[in-house]
Design an enzyme around this catalytic site. Structure first.
Site, PDB file in Angstrom:
ATOM      1  N   ILE A   1     -11.411   1.693   8.915  1.00 35.87           N
ATOM      2  CA  ILE A   1     -10.428   2.306   8.046  1.00 35.87           C
ATOM      3  C   ILE A   1     -10.915   2.128   6.569  1.00 35.87           C
ATOM      4  CG2 ILE A   1      -8.128   2.176   7.374  1.00 35.87           C
ATOM      5  CD1 ILE A   1      -7.704   1.025  10.249  1.00 35.87           C
TER       6      ILE A   1
ATOM      7  N   SER B   1       0.654  -3.126  10.537  1.00 32.29           N
ATOM      8  CA  SER B   1       0.416  -2.612  11.970  1.00 32.29           C
ATOM      9  C   SER B   1       1.852  -2.462  12.720  1.00 32.29           C
ATOM     10  CB  SER B   1      -0.480  -3.253  12.747  1.00 32.29           C
ATOM     11  OG  SER B   1      -0.504  -3.117  14.016  1.00 32.29           O
TER      12      SER B   1
ATOM     13  N   TYR C   1      -2.506 -12.303  15.866  1.00 34.66           N
ATOM     14  CA  TYR C   1      -2.749 -11.128  15.145  1.00 34.66           C
ATOM     15  C   TYR C   1      -1.204 -10.434  14.894  1.00 34.66           C
ATOM     16  CZ  TYR C   1      -3.972  -6.308  14.009  1.00 34.66           C
ATOM     17  OH  TYR C   1      -4.220  -5.207  13.314  1.00 34.66           O
TER      18      TYR C   1
ATOM     19  N   LYS D   1       0.538  -9.776  11.260  1.00 37.37           N
ATOM     20  CA  LYS D   1       0.934  -8.335  10.922  1.00 37.37           C
ATOM     21  C   LYS D   1       2.370  -8.477  10.478  1.00 37.37           C
ATOM     22  CE  LYS D   1      -2.435  -7.133  10.242  1.00 37.37           C
ATOM     23  NZ  LYS D   1      -3.293  -6.228   9.280  1.00 37.37           N
TER      24      LYS D   1
ATOM     25  N   SER E   1     -12.383   0.800  15.360  1.00 38.17           N
ATOM     26  CA  SER E   1     -12.819  -0.066  14.122  1.00 38.17           C
ATOM     27  C   SER E   1     -13.363  -1.581  14.515  1.00 38.17           C
ATOM     28  CB  SER E   1     -11.790  -0.242  12.976  1.00 38.17           C
ATOM     29  OG  SER E   1     -10.945  -1.227  13.095  1.00 38.17           O
TER      30      SER E   1
END
Length: 282
Positions: A17, A140, A168, A172, A203
């Site tokens: 990205i 996210s 994660y 976020k 990605s």
């Protein structure tokens, strides 16, 4: 943004990205700074963007978000070399890296939140000098999946979950809380701050994910170019520059954050904890 050529910085611009975002921003004619760890990979990305955009004002900036001392060095170098910064895109991210940062914080949280927060705060003078300027936080919708507040006690331990997904999600959520708190604190300065959900993108961030999670994710993944749309919208569009503290979906439309992300007390708690962690480097 200024009528003169704007200066824009993207972290993690050498792949995924970030590379797609850098390519799109370079096509606007901006001076573009590629901030990341690997000089070799970033110079290769710069060559790729130069060929795609036909633009030469592209520069590598050494930045290791896992080491707050190096983040400080990066910010000092930027302030010595540049008078202003019109757009800061906090794009770099990782998941499921079982390690601690140089200062002993869980790696996912340390890179995705702490390193980015320090960089942003240290670059405040450049951003203020360029007003109306912008900060784009690549968050996210993963933050919407957690109902737990930040577990500060866990941030001195390596990733505990098998998939790394819990850590994660927490990082976020931190991105969202930081973006909203920063937007409120900087509103009077003329710097707009937005968070974005880029979509589920194919990605390099997923390269360390367990095979089943990686395979499942591929069924839902979009291209990095699609994932860059929200960041580019927030960095360049007139609409995004009119107000601060918003959350955008992958297509650049407004998206509703989770109730926890909007919790002002949670935003303040993360800010206070983070400022204490960052104090030696400010």
């Amino acid at each position: 943004m200024s009528a003169t050529r704007p200066t824009m910085l993207v972290t993690g611009a050498n792949t995924g990205i970030g590379l797609a975002t850098a390519t799109a921003l370079a096509s606007t004619g901006a001076r573009l700074l590629f901030a990341g760890r690997s000089k070799e990979k970033n110079l290769a990305a710069i060559a790729q963007v130069r060929a795609a955009a036909g633009h030469d004002d592209l520069h590598f900036v050494p930045l290791d978000l896992a080491d707050l001392a190096q983040v400080r060095q990066c910010a000092d170098a930027l302030k010595a070399a540049h008078e202003r910064l019109d757009v800061l895109v906090l794009n770099a991210g990782l998941v499921r890296v079982r390690a601690l940062t140089a200062q002993g914080y869980e790696m996912t949280f340390g890179v995705n939140h702490l390193g980015h927060m320090l960089l942003t705060l240290l670059l405040e003078p450049l951003l203020v000098r360029a007003v109306p300027s912008r900060v784009v936080v690549v968050a996210s919708r993963a933050h919407e999946r957690t109902r737990r507040p930040i577990d500060f006690a866990s941030l001195r331990r390596t990733t505990a979950s098998f998939t790394g997904w819990r850590e994660y999600q927490q990082s976020k959520l931190a991105n969202m809380l930081f973006a909203f708190e920063l937007a409120r604190r900087w509103q009077s300065k003329g710097v707009t701050v937005h968070a974005v959900h880029p979509g589920v993108i194919a990605s390099d961030i997923w390269r360390v994910a367990p095979t089943p999670l990686r395979q499942l994710g591929r069924l839902l993944m979009r291209t990095p170019e699609e994932g860059a749309r929200a960041s580019v919208h927030c960095a360049t569009s007139a609409d995004a520059g009119r107000e601060t503290g918003r959350y955008f979906d992958e297509d650049g439309s407004p998206r509703q954050p989770s109730p926890l992300a909007l919790d002002v007390s949670a935003q303040a708690a993360l800010w206070a904890w983070s400022m204490e962690a960052l104090a030696p480097f400010r």
